[in-house]
Design an enzyme around this catalytic site. Structure first.
Site, PDB file in Angstrom:
ATOM      1  N   GLY A   1      19.586-146.796 113.591  1.00  0.00           N
ATOM      2  CA  GLY A   1      20.641-145.831 113.919  1.00  0.00           C
ATOM      3  C   GLY A   1      21.838-146.520 114.571  1.00  0.00           C
ATOM      4  O   GLY A   1      21.882-147.744 114.694  1.00  0.00           O
TER       5      GLY A   1
ATOM      6  N   LEU B   1      22.963-146.589 117.753  1.00  0.00           N
ATOM      7  CA  LEU B   1      22.672-147.357 118.972  1.00  0.00           C
ATOM      8  C   LEU B   1      21.602-148.414 118.715  1.00  0.00           C
ATOM      9  O   LEU B   1      21.722-149.556 119.167  1.00  0.00           O
ATOM     10  CB  LEU B   1      22.210-146.403 120.079  1.00  0.00           C
ATOM     11  CG  LEU B   1      21.861-147.082 121.399  1.00  0.00           C
ATOM     12  CD1 LEU B   1      23.042-147.874 121.946  1.00  0.00           C
ATOM     13  CD2 LEU B   1      21.388-146.063 122.431  1.00  0.00           C
TER      14      LEU B   1
ATOM     15  N   THR C   1      19.373-136.222 115.472  1.00  0.00           N
ATOM     16  CA  THR C   1      20.695-136.059 116.084  1.00  0.00           C
ATOM     17  C   THR C   1      21.601-135.087 115.321  1.00  0.00           C
ATOM     18  O   THR C   1      22.704-134.810 115.769  1.00  0.00           O
ATOM     19  CB  THR C   1      21.402-137.428 116.199  1.00  0.00           C
ATOM     20  OG1 THR C   1      21.489-137.999 114.880  1.00  0.00           O
ATOM     21  CG2 THR C   1      20.643-138.375 117.098  1.00  0.00           C
TER      22      THR C   1
ATOM     23  N   THR D   1      21.388-137.288 126.094  1.00  0.00           N
ATOM     24  CA  THR D   1      22.706-136.846 125.623  1.00  0.00           C
ATOM     25  C   THR D   1      23.439-135.934 126.605  1.00  0.00           C
ATOM     26  O   THR D   1      22.811-135.246 127.428  1.00  0.00           O
ATOM     27  CB  THR D   1      22.511-136.079 124.282  1.00  0.00           C
ATOM     28  OG1 THR D   1      23.737-135.463 123.907  1.00  0.00           O
ATOM     29  CG2 THR D   1      21.484-134.962 124.414  1.00  0.00           C
ATOM     30  N   ASP D   2      24.757-135.898 126.452  1.00  0.00           N
ATOM     31  CA  ASP D   2      25.590-134.961 127.221  1.00  0.00           C
ATOM     32  C   ASP D   2      25.319-133.509 126.800  1.00  0.00           C
ATOM     33  O   ASP D   2      25.681-132.578 127.517  1.00  0.00           O
ATOM     34  CB  ASP D   2      27.076-135.301 127.043  1.00  0.00           C
ATOM     35  CG  ASP D   2      27.515-135.298 125.587  1.00  0.00           C
ATOM     36  OD1 ASP D   2      26.680-135.592 124.706  1.00  0.00           O
ATOM     37  OD2 ASP D   2      28.695-135.012 125.319  1.00  0.00           O
TER      38      ASP D   2
ATOM     39  N   TYR E   1      19.220-128.781 119.791  1.00  0.00           N
ATOM     40  CA  TYR E   1      19.319-130.232 120.012  1.00  0.00           C
ATOM     41  C   TYR E   1      19.284-130.544 121.515  1.00  0.00           C
ATOM     42  O   TYR E   1      18.473-131.347 121.978  1.00  0.00           O
ATOM     43  CB  TYR E   1      20.622-130.767 119.374  1.00  0.00           C
ATOM     44  CG  TYR E   1      20.899-132.223 119.700  1.00  0.00           C
ATOM     45  CD1 TYR E   1      20.021-133.225 119.276  1.00  0.00           C
ATOM     46  CD2 TYR E   1      22.029-132.598 120.433  1.00  0.00           C
ATOM     47  CE1 TYR E   1      20.269-134.561 119.576  1.00  0.00           C
ATOM     48  CE2 TYR E   1      22.284-133.925 120.737  1.00  0.00           C
ATOM     49  CZ  TYR E   1      21.395-134.904 120.306  1.00  0.00           C
ATOM     50  OH  TYR E   1      21.630-136.230 120.620  1.00  0.00           O
TER      51      TYR E   1
ATOM     52  N   LYS F   1      16.188-132.382 123.543  1.00  0.00           N
ATOM     53  CA  LYS F   1      16.429-133.657 124.240  1.00  0.00           C
ATOM     54  C   LYS F   1      16.094-133.516 125.720  1.00  0.00           C
ATOM     55  O   LYS F   1      15.526-134.430 126.327  1.00  0.00           O
ATOM     56  CB  LYS F   1      17.893-134.100 124.069  1.00  0.00           C
ATOM     57  CG  LYS F   1      18.294-134.541 122.684  1.00  0.00           C
ATOM     58  CD  LYS F   1      17.587-135.784 122.190  1.00  0.00           C
ATOM     59  CE  LYS F   1      17.918-137.033 122.965  1.00  0.00           C
ATOM     60  NZ  LYS F   1      17.258-138.231 122.403  1.00  0.00           N
TER      61      LYS F   1
ATOM     62  N   TRP G   1      29.087-138.856 122.376  1.00  0.00           N
ATOM     63  CA  TRP G   1      29.927-139.175 121.213  1.00  0.00           C
ATOM     64  C   TRP G   1      29.800-140.646 120.802  1.00  0.00           C
ATOM     65  O   TRP G   1      30.789-141.382 120.718  1.00  0.00           O
ATOM     66  CB  TRP G   1      31.397-138.840 121.510  1.00  0.00           C
ATOM     67  CG  TRP G   1      31.682-137.387 121.713  1.00  0.00           C
ATOM     68  CD1 TRP G   1      30.785-136.359 121.805  1.00  0.00           C
ATOM     69  CD2 TRP G   1      32.986-136.780 121.859  1.00  0.00           C
ATOM     70  NE1 TRP G   1      31.442-135.168 122.002  1.00  0.00           N
ATOM     71  CE2 TRP G   1      32.785-135.393 122.043  1.00  0.00           C
ATOM     72  CE3 TRP G   1      34.287-137.276 121.859  1.00  0.00           C
ATOM     73  CZ2 TRP G   1      33.843-134.514 122.215  1.00  0.00           C
ATOM     74  CZ3 TRP G   1      35.350-136.399 122.045  1.00  0.00           C
ATOM     75  CH2 TRP G   1      35.120-135.034 122.214  1.00  0.00           C
TER      76      TRP G   1
HETATM   77  N1  LIG Z   1      25.219-139.906 118.258  1.00  0.00           N
HETATM   78  C1  LIG Z   1      25.668-139.412 119.391  1.00  0.00           C
HETATM   79  O1  LIG Z   1      26.830-139.017 119.512  1.00  0.00           O
HETATM   80  C2  LIG Z   1      24.757-139.384 120.602  1.00  0.00           C
HETATM   81  C3  LIG Z   1      25.305-139.000 121.829  1.00  0.00           C
HETATM   82  C4  LIG Z   1      24.491-139.004 122.958  1.00  0.00           C
HETATM   83  C5  LIG Z   1      23.165-139.370 122.848  1.00  0.00           C
HETATM   84  N2  LIG Z   1      22.640-139.703 121.651  1.00  0.00           N
HETATM   85  C6  LIG Z   1      21.223-140.073 121.602  1.00  0.00           C
HETATM   86  O2  LIG Z   1      21.155-141.478 121.420  1.00  0.00           O
HETATM   87  C7  LIG Z   1      20.026-141.821 120.628  1.00  0.00           C
HETATM   88  C8  LIG Z   1      20.497-142.696 119.483  1.00  0.00           C
HETATM   89  O3  LIG Z   1      21.478-141.970 118.770  1.00  0.00           O
HETATM   90  P1  LIG Z   1      22.135-142.534 117.445  1.00  0.00           P
HETATM   91  O4  LIG Z   1      23.490-141.950 117.368  1.00  0.00           O
HETATM   92  O5  LIG Z   1      21.939-144.010 117.346  1.00  0.00           O
HETATM   93  O6  LIG Z   1      21.203-141.798 116.367  1.00  0.00           O
HETATM   94  P2  LIG Z   1      21.148-141.963 114.797  1.00  0.00           P
HETATM   95  O7  LIG Z   1      22.223-142.887 114.305  1.00  0.00           O
HETATM   96  O8  LIG Z   1      21.055-140.591 114.234  1.00  0.00           O
HETATM   97  O9  LIG Z   1      19.740-142.710 114.597  1.00  0.00           O
HETATM   98  C9  LIG Z   1      18.537-142.076 114.910  1.00  0.00           C
HETATM   99  C10 LIG Z   1      17.417-142.984 114.489  1.00  0.00           C
HETATM  100  O10 LIG Z   1      16.179-142.316 114.768  1.00  0.00           O
HETATM  101  C11 LIG Z   1      15.334-142.447 113.627  1.00  0.00           C
HETATM  102  N3  LIG Z   1      14.416-141.320 113.570  1.00  0.00           N
HETATM  103  C12 LIG Z   1      14.693-140.008 113.323  1.00  0.00           C
HETATM  104  N4  LIG Z   1      13.567-139.279 113.370  1.00  0.00           N
HETATM  105  C13 LIG Z   1      12.557-140.148 113.656  1.00  0.00           C
HETATM  106  C14 LIG Z   1      11.162-139.999 113.848  1.00  0.00           C
HETATM  107  N5  LIG Z   1      10.569-138.805 113.768  1.00  0.00           N
HETATM  108  N6  LIG Z   1      10.434-141.101 114.129  1.00  0.00           N
HETATM  109  C15 LIG Z   1      11.006-142.313 114.225  1.00  0.00           C
HETATM  110  N7  LIG Z   1      12.321-142.523 114.059  1.00  0.00           N
HETATM  111  C16 LIG Z   1      13.092-141.440 113.780  1.00  0.00           C
HETATM  112  C17 LIG Z   1      16.278-142.459 112.448  1.00  0.00           C
HETATM  113  O11 LIG Z   1      15.639-143.036 111.356  1.00  0.00           O
HETATM  114  P3  LIG Z   1      15.988-142.476 109.876  1.00  0.00           P
HETATM  115  O12 LIG Z   1      17.444-142.609 109.717  1.00  0.00           O
HETATM  116  O13 LIG Z   1      15.156-143.356 109.017  1.00  0.00           O
HETATM  117  O14 LIG Z   1      15.546-141.039 109.906  1.00  0.00           O
HETATM  118  C18 LIG Z   1      17.409-143.336 112.999  1.00  0.00           C
HETATM  119  O15 LIG Z   1      17.095-144.707 112.868  1.00  0.00           O
HETATM  120  C19 LIG Z   1      19.388-140.490 120.200  1.00  0.00           C
HETATM  121  O16 LIG Z   1      18.300-140.243 121.025  1.00  0.00           O
HETATM  122  C20 LIG Z   1      20.457-139.458 120.457  1.00  0.00           C
HETATM  123  O17 LIG Z   1      19.891-138.221 120.812  1.00  0.00           O
HETATM  124  C21 LIG Z   1      23.410-139.739 120.520  1.00  0.00           C
END
Ligand SMILES: NC(=O)c1ccc[n+]([C@@H]2O[C@H](COP(=O)([O-])OP(=O)(O)OC[C@H]3O[C@@H](n4cnc5c(N)ncnc54)[C@H](OP(=O)(O)O)[C@@H]3O)[C@@H](O)[C@H]2O)c1
Length: 283
Positions: free
Chosen positions: A13, A15, A64, A103-104, A127, A131, A152
């Protein structure tokens, strides 16, 4: 330090891939997983933990997509809450440190002041609720944990907000985004720098970790376009209305300030570094 075994879940993903790039350069052993180790499956999590014996687990796995979370709440809770629980149980059993990414969106977003770590979350979306349930389970089930809330997040290798805005500009599509949805865009690389510090400290608890400064979604898009050379493309500010995103979730990195552990960069500076890297073909 050189023998530290670090398990990154959700490693493909935004991060997770930033952490992989960063930690590949330091002397530690990186263990990665995505859907091959479904975090909601306790047997799969325990098996991976037993075979790989991590010292630190960084849980970047998450569902997400806020729309998918609303339409399939069970999948949201299984991934975001049960997944965190399973990793917390494994971490406790192995005496590993768990860094849980949150997350926020755990905040309701009705206020106008920056949100620090000691304020009570009130999530309103599936969501955000799933979380926050994950945070609570981590807190209950293992002592050696850090919960890192950010906002974000954008980063290389994923179709994120930055890609979507640039694609719309390239294709001449109109860009209309909320002018009243406020937070701070956070570069996955900048967040990974902070998480790297957490690996090797004895700091525990909740940390807010967003880039500093704030903007609306529309302002974020304008800055992306300006830095990418699309000065002629305009962004129309809209009123958020009934969206699945809370309106005001600007995080205050108060714990970071108080512990003097780290300082996040300004969001415009971090975005500029990220886009310059993309031009050079790094991202
Ligand atoms: N994106 C934002 O703006 C944001 C903001 C604040 C916090 N966060 C938090 O930060 C973290 C990382 O976010 P990100 O933006 O890097 O997320 P992302 O790009 O959506 O990546 C999520 C990852 O989790 C994997 N995943 C999903 N379901 C899964 C499962 N059941 N078992 C194992 N792996 C699974 C996905 O794999 P596949 O692609 O193969 O499904 C992907 O590699 C998350 O916890 C998110 O809640 C995100």
């Amino acid at each position: 330090m050189s023998n530290t075994r670090i398990w990154i879940t959700g490693s493909s993903g935004r991060l997770g891939s930033a952490l992989r790039r960063l930690l590949d350069c330091v002397e530690c052993r990186i263990l990665v997983s995505d859907d091959d180790v479904p975090v909601g499956d306790s047997a799969a999590v325990n098996h991976f933990a037993d075979v790989s014996h991590p010292d630190v687990i960084i849980n970047c796995a998450g569902l997400t997509d806020v729309h998918l979370c609303e339409s399939d709440p069970e999948l949201a809770y299984k991934t975001n809450a049960l997944g965190a629980r399973n990793l917390a149980v494994a971490a406790r059993r192995l005496d590993a440190k768990l860094i849980q990414i949150s997350t926020d969106d755990v905040f309701e977003g009705l206020g106008t002041k920056p949100l620090h770590e000691f304020l009570e979350p009130h999530p309103t979306t599936i969501y955000g609720k799933s979380k926050y349930a994950g945070e609570c389970l981590v807190r209950e089930l293992t002592d050696k944990h850090v919960i890192v809330r950010s906002s974000w997040i954008y980063g290389a290798g994923t179709n994120d907000f930055v890609d979507q805005v640039l694609a719309a500009a390239r294709n001449g599509q109109p860009i209309c985004l909320p002018g009243d949805e406020i937070s701070s865009p956070t570069s996955a690389d900048a967040l990974a720098d902070f998480i790297q510090k957490l690996i090797y400290t004895r700091e525990y608890g909740v940390y807010h970790a967003s880039c500093t400064g704030s903007c609306s979604r529309a302002e974020f898009a304008r800055e992306i376009l300006r830095l990418a050379g699309y000065d002629d493309v305009s962004v129309e500010s809209t009123i958020a209305g009934e969206t699945l995103r809370p309106r005001f979730t600007l995080l205050d990195n108060m714990m970071m300030r108080m512990t003097e552990l780290h300082q996040m960069p300004d969001w415009k500076d971090a975005l500029s570094v990220y886009l310059a890297g993309r031009k050079e073909g790094k991202a």
